[in-house]
Design a protein around this motif. Sequence first.
Motif, mmCIF file in Angstrom:
data_model
loop_
_atom_site.group_PDB
_atom_site.id
_atom_site.type_symbol
_atom_site.label_atom_id
_atom_site.label_comp_id
_atom_site.label_asym_id
_atom_site.label_seq_id
_atom_site.Cartn_x
_atom_site.Cartn_y
_atom_site.Cartn_z
ATOM 1 N N ARG A 13 0.836 -1.220 0.000
ATOM 2 C CA ARG A 13 0.000 0.000 0.000
ATOM 3 C C ARG A 13 0.862 1.260 0.000
ATOM 4 O O ARG A 13 0.622 2.224 -0.765
ATOM 5 C CB ARG A 13 -0.906 0.003 1.232
ATOM 6 C CG ARG A 13 -2.092 -0.945 1.145
ATOM 7 C CD ARG A 13 -2.747 -1.085 2.506
ATOM 8 N NE ARG A 13 -4.004 -1.809 2.442
ATOM 9 C CZ ARG A 13 -4.701 -2.198 3.513
ATOM 10 N NH1 ARG A 13 -4.200 -1.944 4.734
ATOM 11 N NH2 ARG A 13 -5.845 -2.843 3.383
ATOM 12 N N THR A 14 1.886 1.252 0.842
ATOM 13 C CA THR A 14 2.754 2.438 0.925
ATOM 14 C C THR A 14 3.445 2.705 -0.399
ATOM 15 O O THR A 14 3.519 3.860 -0.873
ATOM 16 C CB THR A 14 3.795 2.238 2.039
ATOM 17 O OG1 THR A 14 3.134 1.986 3.282
ATOM 18 C CG2 THR A 14 4.679 3.446 2.171
ATOM 19 N N ALA A 15 3.987 1.633 -1.040
ATOM 20 C CA ALA A 15 4.667 1.818 -2.324
ATOM 21 C C ALA A 15 3.700 2.319 -3.387
ATOM 22 O O ALA A 15 4.037 3.200 -4.204
ATOM 23 C CB ALA A 15 5.303 0.493 -2.746
ATOM 24 N N ALA A 16 2.459 1.768 -3.394
ATOM 25 C CA ALA A 16 1.469 2.205 -4.391
ATOM 26 C C ALA A 16 1.082 3.670 -4.188
ATOM 27 O O ALA A 16 0.960 4.444 -5.150
ATOM 28 C CB ALA A 16 0.247 1.293 -4.324
ATOM 29 N N LEU A 17 0.871 4.094 -2.940
ATOM 30 C CA LEU A 17 0.507 5.499 -2.675
ATOM 31 C C LEU A 17 1.618 6.454 -3.086
ATOM 32 O O LEU A 17 1.363 7.543 -3.619
ATOM 33 C CB LEU A 17 0.182 5.668 -1.186
ATOM 34 C CG LEU A 17 -1.154 5.067 -0.709
ATOM 35 C CD1 LEU A 17 -1.277 5.184 0.802
ATOM 36 C CD2 LEU A 17 -2.330 5.762 -1.393
ATOM 37 N N ALA A 77 -15.344 4.960 -0.247
ATOM 38 C CA ALA A 77 -15.280 3.932 0.815
ATOM 39 C C ALA A 77 -14.473 2.716 0.356
ATOM 40 O O ALA A 77 -13.715 2.109 1.136
ATOM 41 C CB ALA A 77 -16.692 3.508 1.216
ATOM 42 N N GLN A 78 -14.645 2.360 -0.934
ATOM 43 C CA GLN A 78 -13.862 1.223 -1.459
ATOM 44 C C GLN A 78 -12.371 1.559 -1.500
ATOM 45 O O GLN A 78 -11.523 0.736 -1.144
ATOM 46 C CB GLN A 78 -14.347 0.862 -2.866
ATOM 47 C CG GLN A 78 -13.609 -0.326 -3.461
ATOM 48 C CD GLN A 78 -13.946 -0.538 -4.930
ATOM 49 O OE1 GLN A 78 -14.266 0.424 -5.642
ATOM 50 N NE2 GLN A 78 -13.866 -1.792 -5.373
ATOM 51 N N ILE A 79 -12.064 2.810 -1.933
ATOM 52 C CA ILE A 79 -10.659 3.217 -1.982
ATOM 53 C C ILE A 79 -10.055 3.201 -0.588
ATOM 54 O O ILE A 79 -8.921 2.726 -0.367
ATOM 55 C CB ILE A 79 -10.534 4.625 -2.603
ATOM 56 C CG1 ILE A 79 -11.061 4.629 -4.052
ATOM 57 C CG2 ILE A 79 -9.086 5.096 -2.572
ATOM 58 C CD1 ILE A 79 -10.327 3.714 -4.980
ATOM 59 N N GLU A 80 -10.800 3.683 0.405
ATOM 60 C CA GLU A 80 -10.287 3.707 1.780
ATOM 61 C C GLU A 80 -10.087 2.291 2.310
ATOM 62 O O GLU A 80 -9.114 2.010 3.021
ATOM 63 C CB GLU A 80 -11.283 4.472 2.663
ATOM 64 C CG GLU A 80 -10.740 4.864 4.029
ATOM 65 C CD GLU A 80 -10.943 3.756 5.062
ATOM 66 O OE1 GLU A 80 -10.204 3.731 6.067
ATOM 67 O OE2 GLU A 80 -11.829 2.884 4.848
ATOM 68 N N VAL A 136 -9.435 -0.484 0.471
ATOM 69 C CA VAL A 136 -8.323 -1.139 -0.214
ATOM 70 C C VAL A 136 -6.993 -0.579 0.269
ATOM 71 O O VAL A 136 -6.045 -1.336 0.528
ATOM 72 C CB VAL A 136 -8.455 -0.979 -1.741
ATOM 73 C CG1 VAL A 136 -7.198 -1.493 -2.446
ATOM 74 C CG2 VAL A 136 -9.685 -1.691 -2.243
ATOM 75 N N PHE A 137 -6.865 0.741 0.451
ATOM 76 C CA PHE A 137 -5.577 1.347 0.767
ATOM 77 C C PHE A 137 -5.313 1.522 2.274
ATOM 78 O O PHE A 137 -4.173 1.783 2.655
ATOM 79 C CB PHE A 137 -5.463 2.711 0.079
ATOM 80 C CG PHE A 137 -5.174 2.629 -1.390
ATOM 81 C CD1 PHE A 137 -3.864 2.611 -1.847
ATOM 82 C CD2 PHE A 137 -6.205 2.561 -2.311
ATOM 83 C CE1 PHE A 137 -3.602 2.535 -3.197
ATOM 84 C CE2 PHE A 137 -5.938 2.481 -3.661
ATOM 85 C CZ PHE A 137 -4.644 2.455 -4.114
ATOM 86 N N VAL A 138 -6.374 1.339 3.121
ATOM 87 C CA VAL A 138 -6.164 1.629 4.535
ATOM 88 C C VAL A 138 -6.729 0.561 5.463
ATOM 89 O O VAL A 138 -5.998 -0.073 6.241
ATOM 90 C CB VAL A 138 -6.777 3.001 4.908
ATOM 91 C CG1 VAL A 138 -6.596 3.278 6.414
ATOM 92 C CG2 VAL A 138 -6.140 4.109 4.100
ATOM 93 N N SER A 139 -8.018 0.323 5.421
ATOM 94 C CA SER A 139 -8.675 -0.399 6.513
ATOM 95 C C SER A 139 -8.812 -1.911 6.317
ATOM 96 O O SER A 139 -8.948 -2.637 7.303
ATOM 97 C CB SER A 139 -10.069 0.200 6.746
ATOM 98 O OG SER A 139 -10.859 0.060 5.557
#
Length: 417
Positions: free
Chosen positions: A350-354, A385-388, A390-393
């Motif tokens: 996730r970090t690399a993608a962001l 909500a989907q983005i959050e 996938v990338f966070v929760s």
Amino acid sequence: MSAGLDVALRGARTTAAVPLSARLRSAGVWIAAAVVILITVIVTMLMTSDRGEDDPLHYDSTSRGGGKAMVETLREHGVEVTTTEDGEEAKQAAVRSDTTLLIPANSEVLSPGDIAGLESTLAENGNGLVLIDPGSTVESFTDRITVNDNLRPLGSPDAVSQPNCPVPSAQAAGAVSTGEVEYAEAEKGTSGLSACYPLTGPGVEEVDGTEVAPGSARGQLIVDEGGDVPLTVIGNPEWAMNQTIDEEGNASLVLSELSGSSHLVVYYPQQSGAEDTPPSTLDYVPSWFIAGAVWLLPCVLILLLVLGRRFGPLALERLPAVVPAVETVHGRAALSARSHDRLGALHTLRTAALLRIAKRLALGPETRAPDILSQIAYKTGRDPAQIESVFVSAAPRTDAELTDLVHLLTRIESEIP
């Protein structure tokens, strides 16, 4: 060359380290084998060990030259047998009526006083004495019997000897194994003395050349009823030994001579002073234990050598060690996979993608994660909500969920223009 291909090639050239559990299992096999062999050696030595293996005709010896078979057979046939190595115990046991005292060996170590004491006890109670091949010591017990030296060896005598006498036990036993020593009357015409099993055949001849007459007072068995103590001399020790007692009529002859009374005392004299020597520490250690310990020492050294070589030779490496970045990445990925750290692996992806998406959208390094997520939702048209999620929760619980999240993460990143 791609990073994946590089990892595959290096994995083919290197050898994986042997796990500690595998090394322990391998060492366990060697240890178990050593224990099994040691137990086998100890059991074998226990089964074949002999009491008094250097003591011929000893009543406790199971060696070929021992006399345990004779003693146990007499007990099985109803004779009460008392065994001892102590002269006083033998004298006390010989006080009982209907008793025979047997001295199977070492009669030469008895002093004249010892012999006189034993014979006095036997004579007072009307008991008899049996000697097995006493040699010239027989003259210390009686002046009526001596070793017959008037024979000239011509070769090998007959393998068996015939009784040639009227003694009932000899007549019942028949032929017996031929020995090497013959006994005879000390004076010609001694009354009350019977001799059986004379040495005859092509291997021996009397010095004067006369023939051996049946019932002549010389032979390998002497029965003397005319002395102060009834005395029987068994001239061939092989008749009573474990190895040869079952040959010919040996057992019948010996057992008949020794079972004439209800009580038999087997006295095995020891060298004078032997009992007075204080035992050392090694005397209390079984011989099989010492042999096993000596045998186990080289086995332990070999085992240590084998275990030491399993770690391989020492490797020399120049410092500092430079590790390529791709190896670090793949190494961390391998550690995450081995420890099933799904959340840690997903956080790294996730970090690399962001970071890549922020660079593609021309966002500065001060841009916060919520702002990046809102820009991703705006550019892709997906639900925030989907983005959050996938990338966070989202927290995968299985490898399949982790794979699905990674695929969705890659697809969303590919939709960014």
